[in-house]
Design a protein around this motif. Structure first.
Motif, mmCIF file in Angstrom:
data_model
loop_
_atom_site.group_PDB
_atom_site.id
_atom_site.type_symbol
_atom_site.label_atom_id
_atom_site.label_comp_id
_atom_site.label_asym_id
_atom_site.label_seq_id
_atom_site.Cartn_x
_atom_site.Cartn_y
_atom_site.Cartn_z
ATOM 1 N N VAL A 31 0.834 -1.201 0.000
ATOM 2 C CA VAL A 31 0.000 0.000 0.000
ATOM 3 C C VAL A 31 0.871 1.255 0.000
ATOM 4 C CG1 VAL A 31 -1.657 1.358 1.365
ATOM 5 C CG2 VAL A 31 -2.036 -1.092 0.990
ATOM 6 N N ALA A 32 1.907 1.260 0.835
ATOM 7 C CA ALA A 32 2.813 2.418 0.869
ATOM 8 C C ALA A 32 3.476 2.629 -0.487
ATOM 9 C CB ALA A 32 3.865 2.241 1.959
ATOM 10 N N ALA A 33 3.873 1.533 -1.143
ATOM 11 C CA ALA A 33 4.488 1.640 -2.472
ATOM 12 C C ALA A 33 3.465 2.120 -3.495
ATOM 13 C CB ALA A 33 5.069 0.295 -2.903
ATOM 14 N N LYS A 34 2.278 1.568 -3.464
ATOM 15 C CA LYS A 34 1.243 1.897 -4.454
ATOM 16 C C LYS A 34 0.858 3.367 -4.400
ATOM 17 C CE LYS A 34 -2.019 0.795 -7.459
ATOM 18 N NZ LYS A 34 -1.787 0.166 -8.740
ATOM 19 N N ILE A 35 0.729 3.923 -3.194
ATOM 20 C CA ILE A 35 0.311 5.329 -3.103
ATOM 21 C C ILE A 35 1.497 6.293 -3.120
ATOM 22 C CG2 ILE A 35 -1.893 4.765 -2.017
ATOM 23 C CD1 ILE A 35 -0.775 5.640 0.657
ATOM 24 N N GLY A 36 2.719 5.760 -3.221
ATOM 25 C CA GLY A 36 3.895 6.596 -3.441
ATOM 26 C C GLY A 36 4.418 7.348 -2.233
ATOM 27 N N ILE A 37 4.291 6.777 -1.058
ATOM 28 C CA ILE A 37 4.739 7.458 0.157
ATOM 29 C C ILE A 37 6.230 7.774 0.118
ATOM 30 C CG2 ILE A 37 5.043 7.226 2.661
ATOM 31 C CD1 ILE A 37 2.163 7.785 1.886
ATOM 32 N N ALA A 38 7.057 6.848 -0.310
ATOM 33 C CA ALA A 38 8.509 7.085 -0.316
ATOM 34 C C ALA A 38 8.879 8.255 -1.220
ATOM 35 C CB ALA A 38 9.255 5.818 -0.734
ATOM 36 N N ASP A 39 8.215 8.391 -2.342
ATOM 37 C CA ASP A 39 8.485 9.528 -3.228
ATOM 38 C C ASP A 39 8.105 10.850 -2.560
ATOM 39 O OD1 ASP A 39 9.486 7.955 -5.309
ATOM 40 O OD2 ASP A 39 7.523 7.741 -6.256
ATOM 41 N N LEU A 40 7.038 10.834 -1.788
ATOM 42 C CA LEU A 40 6.587 12.052 -1.111
ATOM 43 C C LEU A 40 7.505 12.454 0.049
ATOM 44 C CD1 LEU A 40 2.755 11.326 -1.068
ATOM 45 C CD2 LEU A 40 3.964 12.996 -2.502
ATOM 46 N N LEU A 41 8.268 11.494 0.559
ATOM 47 C CA LEU A 41 9.168 11.774 1.685
ATOM 48 C C LEU A 41 10.608 12.036 1.248
ATOM 49 C CD1 LEU A 41 7.887 9.107 4.257
ATOM 50 C CD2 LEU A 41 7.456 11.582 4.262
ATOM 51 N N LYS A 42 10.870 12.054 -0.051
ATOM 52 C CA LYS A 42 12.253 12.167 -0.518
ATOM 53 C C LYS A 42 12.920 13.476 -0.101
ATOM 54 C CE LYS A 42 11.201 13.900 -5.102
ATOM 55 N NZ LYS A 42 11.215 13.653 -6.516
ATOM 56 N N ASP A 43 12.141 14.533 0.104
ATOM 57 C CA ASP A 43 12.720 15.829 0.488
ATOM 58 C C ASP A 43 12.694 16.075 1.987
ATOM 59 O OD1 ASP A 43 13.318 16.533 -2.166
ATOM 60 O OD2 ASP A 43 11.257 17.239 -2.492
ATOM 61 N N GLY A 44 12.260 15.084 2.757
ATOM 62 C CA GLY A 44 12.256 15.233 4.212
ATOM 63 C C GLY A 44 10.954 14.771 4.835
ATOM 64 N N PRO A 45 10.923 14.751 6.163
ATOM 65 C CA PRO A 45 9.741 14.269 6.884
ATOM 66 C C PRO A 45 8.488 15.064 6.531
ATOM 67 C CG PRO A 45 11.594 14.548 8.384
ATOM 68 C CD PRO A 45 12.006 15.157 7.078
ATOM 69 N N GLN A 46 7.363 14.359 6.580
ATOM 70 C CA GLN A 46 6.054 14.969 6.316
ATOM 71 C C GLN A 46 5.055 14.447 7.342
ATOM 72 O OE1 GLN A 46 5.186 17.191 3.898
ATOM 73 N NE2 GLN A 46 7.231 17.214 2.997
ATOM 74 N N SER A 47 4.017 15.226 7.566
ATOM 75 C CA SER A 47 2.951 14.781 8.454
ATOM 76 C C SER A 47 1.998 13.880 7.681
ATOM 77 C CB SER A 47 2.175 15.973 9.015
ATOM 78 O OG SER A 47 1.341 16.521 8.022
#
Length: 149
Positions: A31-47
């Protein structure tokens, strides 16, 4: 192999339960891969609120997913509802050398469904993939990027 060896020395039902529910973790990673979480965190932590808005997800549900994945080191929980990439999560990014994102998505979608029909294979000797998808893996009309596994 290490898990199997440690299981031999531990007859606790908890070990068997952990083995039986191992797919929970694999589906969480999917699920994390499918919705692209790692790409969204590439520039730093997010809420999780920001991540949920970017992925069209429910923030409380995403928080539970991220907390579960952080508990096994896939992501880092940096406080509150904020998460960051771990070394493992970097491999879930789309455009990095050695990315496993496409493979994880393939496993989480196609292989997961076929494996869910393992009983059919054991009882009949026929491939579960063929039963689930009504086609052979080699002649399937599924998109090739989902089949290359």
């Amino acid at each position: 192999m290490r898990a199997a060896a440690s299981a031999e020395g531990n007859s606790s039902p908890l070990v068997l339960f952990q083995m039986a529910t191992g797919y929970w973790l694999s589906q969480a990673i999917y699920v994390a891969a499918k919705i692209g979480i790692a790409d969204l965190l590439k520039d730093g932590p997010q809420s999780c609120v920001v991540l949920a808005a970017a992925t069209g997800s429910d923030a409380p549900s995403l928080f539970r997913l991220m907390r579960a994945l952080a508990s096994v080191g896939v992501f880092l929980h940096v406080g509150g509802d904020r998460f960051a990439l771990s070394r493992l999560a970097k491999s879930l990014q789309t455009d990095v050398h050695g990315s496993l994102r496409a493979m994880v998505i393939t496993i989480g979608e196609i292989h997961y469904q076929a494996c869910g029909d393992l009983l059919h294979s054991v009882q009949t000797g026929s491939p579960a993939f063929n039963n689930v998808f009504r086609a052979s893996l080699l002649t399937s009309t599924l998109p090739m990027h989902l089949i290359k596994a």
